[in-house]
Design a protein around this motif. Sequence first.
Motif, mmCIF file in Angstrom:
data_model
loop_
_atom_site.group_PDB
_atom_site.id
_atom_site.type_symbol
_atom_site.label_atom_id
_atom_site.label_comp_id
_atom_site.label_asym_id
_atom_site.label_seq_id
_atom_site.Cartn_x
_atom_site.Cartn_y
_atom_site.Cartn_z
ATOM 1 N N LEU A 286 0.789 -1.004 0.226
ATOM 2 C CA LEU A 286 -0.050 0.024 0.009
ATOM 3 C C LEU A 286 0.943 1.195 0.034
ATOM 4 C CD1 LEU A 286 -2.798 -1.304 2.685
ATOM 5 C CD2 LEU A 286 -3.269 -0.762 0.329
ATOM 6 N N THR A 287 1.722 1.220 0.871
ATOM 7 C CA THR A 287 2.594 2.617 1.185
ATOM 8 C C THR A 287 3.862 2.593 -0.199
ATOM 9 O OG1 THR A 287 4.282 1.710 2.666
ATOM 10 C CG2 THR A 287 2.039 2.677 3.572
ATOM 11 N N SER A 288 4.184 1.614 -0.759
ATOM 12 C CA SER A 288 5.038 1.746 -1.838
ATOM 13 C C SER A 288 4.183 2.439 -2.956
ATOM 14 C CB SER A 288 5.391 0.427 -2.227
ATOM 15 O OG SER A 288 6.196 0.290 -3.420
ATOM 16 N N PHE A 289 2.788 2.100 -3.126
ATOM 17 C CA PHE A 289 1.904 2.498 -4.044
ATOM 18 C C PHE A 289 1.986 4.114 -3.971
ATOM 19 C CE2 PHE A 289 -2.063 4.205 -5.415
ATOM 20 C CZ PHE A 289 -2.361 3.736 -6.776
ATOM 21 N N LEU A 290 1.889 4.519 -2.617
ATOM 22 C CA LEU A 290 1.733 6.043 -2.320
ATOM 23 C C LEU A 290 3.037 6.676 -2.527
ATOM 24 C CD1 LEU A 290 -0.292 5.589 1.052
ATOM 25 C CD2 LEU A 290 -1.099 6.307 -1.212
ATOM 26 N N HIS A 291 4.151 6.150 -2.294
ATOM 27 C CA HIS A 291 5.493 6.414 -2.497
ATOM 28 C C HIS A 291 5.830 6.563 -4.277
ATOM 29 C CE1 HIS A 291 7.605 7.347 1.132
ATOM 30 N NE2 HIS A 291 7.045 6.250 1.750
ATOM 31 N N GLY A 292 5.007 6.124 -5.035
ATOM 32 C CA GLY A 292 4.976 5.994 -6.478
ATOM 33 C C GLY A 292 6.188 4.758 -6.698
ATOM 34 N N SER A 293 6.669 4.133 -6.014
ATOM 35 C CA SER A 293 7.522 3.028 -6.332
ATOM 36 C C SER A 293 7.001 1.757 -6.697
ATOM 37 C CB SER A 293 8.626 3.071 -5.025
ATOM 38 O OG SER A 293 7.947 2.708 -3.663
ATOM 39 N N TRP A 295 5.445 -1.154 -6.244
ATOM 40 C CA TRP A 295 4.897 -1.947 -5.208
ATOM 41 C C TRP A 295 4.600 -3.300 -6.129
ATOM 42 C CZ3 TRP A 295 0.034 -3.558 -7.120
ATOM 43 C CH2 TRP A 295 -0.480 -3.012 -8.055
ATOM 44 N N GLN A 296 4.405 -3.327 -7.300
ATOM 45 C CA GLN A 296 4.113 -4.646 -8.057
ATOM 46 C C GLN A 296 5.211 -5.672 -7.493
ATOM 47 O OE1 GLN A 296 4.243 -1.662 -9.645
ATOM 48 N NE2 GLN A 296 2.539 -1.402 -11.025
ATOM 49 N N LYS A 297 6.450 -5.103 -7.515
ATOM 50 C CA LYS A 297 7.456 -6.280 -7.280
ATOM 51 C C LYS A 297 7.385 -6.714 -5.833
ATOM 52 C CE LYS A 297 12.433 -6.884 -7.769
ATOM 53 N NZ LYS A 297 13.607 -6.235 -7.568
ATOM 54 N N ILE A 298 7.059 -5.664 -4.764
ATOM 55 C CA ILE A 298 6.905 -6.292 -3.491
ATOM 56 C C ILE A 298 5.785 -7.316 -3.343
ATOM 57 C CG2 ILE A 298 6.025 -5.322 -1.203
ATOM 58 C CD1 ILE A 298 7.486 -3.005 -1.673
ATOM 59 N N LYS A 299 4.718 -6.974 -4.132
ATOM 60 C CA LYS A 299 3.316 -7.740 -4.017
ATOM 61 C C LYS A 299 3.972 -9.298 -4.609
ATOM 62 C CE LYS A 299 -1.321 -8.052 -5.329
ATOM 63 N NZ LYS A 299 -2.552 -7.454 -5.833
ATOM 64 N N ALA A 300 4.704 -9.092 -5.765
ATOM 65 C CA ALA A 300 5.089 -10.371 -6.664
ATOM 66 C C ALA A 300 5.918 -11.407 -5.455
ATOM 67 C CB ALA A 300 5.815 -10.125 -7.775
ATOM 68 N N THR A 301 6.876 -10.644 -4.855
ATOM 69 C CA THR A 301 7.756 -11.442 -3.796
ATOM 70 C C THR A 301 7.101 -12.130 -2.904
ATOM 71 O OG1 THR A 301 9.303 -9.910 -4.423
ATOM 72 C CG2 THR A 301 9.805 -11.265 -2.439
ATOM 73 N N LEU A 302 6.096 -11.225 -2.334
ATOM 74 C CA LEU A 302 5.375 -11.850 -1.210
ATOM 75 C C LEU A 302 4.352 -13.021 -1.737
ATOM 76 C CD1 LEU A 302 4.137 -8.651 0.611
ATOM 77 C CD2 LEU A 302 5.624 -10.146 1.438
ATOM 78 N N GLN A 303 3.799 -12.921 -2.883
ATOM 79 C CA GLN A 303 3.184 -14.082 -3.299
ATOM 80 C C GLN A 303 3.880 -15.215 -3.665
ATOM 81 O OE1 GLN A 303 1.352 -11.625 -6.721
ATOM 82 N NE2 GLN A 303 -0.490 -11.710 -5.762
ATOM 83 N N LYS A 304 5.090 -14.944 -4.139
ATOM 84 C CA LYS A 304 6.048 -16.194 -4.453
ATOM 85 C C LYS A 304 6.409 -16.835 -3.172
ATOM 86 C CE LYS A 304 9.589 -15.054 -7.403
ATOM 87 N NZ LYS A 304 11.039 -14.411 -7.778
ATOM 88 N N LEU A 305 6.484 -16.174 -2.061
ATOM 89 C CA LEU A 305 6.726 -16.581 -0.664
ATOM 90 C C LEU A 305 5.630 -17.245 0.012
ATOM 91 C CD1 LEU A 305 9.013 -13.740 0.589
ATOM 92 C CD2 LEU A 305 9.766 -16.058 0.414
ATOM 93 N N GLY A 306 4.333 -16.843 -0.563
ATOM 94 C CA GLY A 306 3.079 -17.628 -0.143
ATOM 95 C C GLY A 306 2.514 -16.709 0.895
ATOM 96 N N ARG A 354 -7.706 -0.568 -3.450
ATOM 97 C CA ARG A 354 -8.502 -1.466 -4.556
ATOM 98 C C ARG A 354 -7.297 -1.159 -5.878
ATOM 99 N NH1 ARG A 354 -13.573 -2.244 -3.869
ATOM 100 N NH2 ARG A 354 -14.822 -0.951 -2.513
ATOM 101 N N ALA A 355 -6.708 -0.350 -5.887
ATOM 102 C CA ALA A 355 -5.750 0.032 -7.241
ATOM 103 C C ALA A 355 -4.609 -1.399 -6.808
ATOM 104 C CB ALA A 355 -5.135 1.279 -7.023
ATOM 105 N N THR A 356 -4.412 -1.706 -5.693
ATOM 106 C CA THR A 356 -3.114 -2.650 -5.216
ATOM 107 C C THR A 356 -3.431 -3.931 -5.196
ATOM 108 O OG1 THR A 356 -3.466 -1.935 -3.040
ATOM 109 C CG2 THR A 356 -1.645 -0.683 -4.287
ATOM 110 N N GLY A 357 -5.090 -4.024 -5.392
ATOM 111 C CA GLY A 357 -5.469 -5.390 -5.279
ATOM 112 C C GLY A 357 -5.835 -6.020 -4.167
#
Length: 360
Positions: A286-293, A295-306, A354-357
């Motif tokens: 959420l806050t990576s989205f707000l920083h404009g950085s 955030w997709q990479k953070i989300k993908a890594t977390l998903q990879k880790l389960g 919502r934007a970050t799913g």
Amino acid sequence: MSLPTVVHLSLSYHYMQLPREVIVGKGTLERIPEVVTRLELRGKALVLSDEQCYGLVGKRVSGLLEKAGLIPDFLLVKSMTVDDLILVEKALKEKKPRVVFGVGGGTIIDAAKLSSASQNIPFISIPTTVSHDGIASPLASIKGSEKPYSVLAQAPLSIIADTEVISQAPWRFVISGCGDVISKFTAVRDWRLAHLEKGEYYGGYAASLALMSAKLVTENADLIANKQDEGLRVLLEALISCGVAMSIAGSSRPCSGSEHLFGHALDLVNHHHAMHGEQCGVGSILTSFLHGSNWQKIKATLQKLGAPTTAHELGVKDMDVVKALQVAAQIRPERYTILHKLNLGFDACETVARATGIID
Ligand SMILES: [Zn+2]
């Protein structure tokens, strides 16, 4: 004969307290006697643990301490409220150990850290789980205190992390630990923001150390997800480096920003919350989205880790996430982050979620 050099310290010094011995790997518990000898520990020692951890590990630690020539005693705690802390401190005053060994998860390590600090004796961290960076940091949190975040206590004199012991804990603890480390991407961004906009002290070395830990866990996400010993070591070293980063900074700044405020806010909004690192991981999206950085990479890594990446996976209602994001900045008004800067209303928070799913 030369006279000793007198060093005059500036009044505005920067104090750092770092661990002296860190041992990470398979079967490291057996190294306890040699650590005791190297650190020249003598006399009474107290093993602080909970019932389960004492049975599984603490008893063994006591035996090893005895072997090393110490006189071990033990104390079992269940939780870490203000009242619990008072009881532990009372026990320390009576038993008068010269060193405390915290054997257990975050709660136990925090109890050992705070009680030993108040009695001015060193403590040694023997984690049985890797759910957050408190295993090596100088900070600790107390449940039910007016501060839902962690406060400065003291750094462990030594950390002995046995991956054989840690791998016995439920996998969810590992996931939580990964989330806590990955959340440093946004914590460091917030710290920089506070430095640039509010002139707050910023330590480049501490920030780099926290960032490098987040990068290493991201790069090694597959290795960690494979549940191999090597992956666990990467995570442990990252968590310990985060603890050291906080010791160098003298505060939790390099490791705790807006994403941690979100995590703490979620604790208040929904009492049946998920684990600390799981919440901070989602907070970081959420806050990576707000920083404009990225955030997709953070989300993908977390998903990879389960790790959880949605409100549903965290086990909370969609609106709890939105509420937590909206009130997060109020948890610590003095700790300037992107949330303080943007001061988002409820609708804006819902849009971000919502934007970050995170919510549907
Ligand atoms: Zn944390």
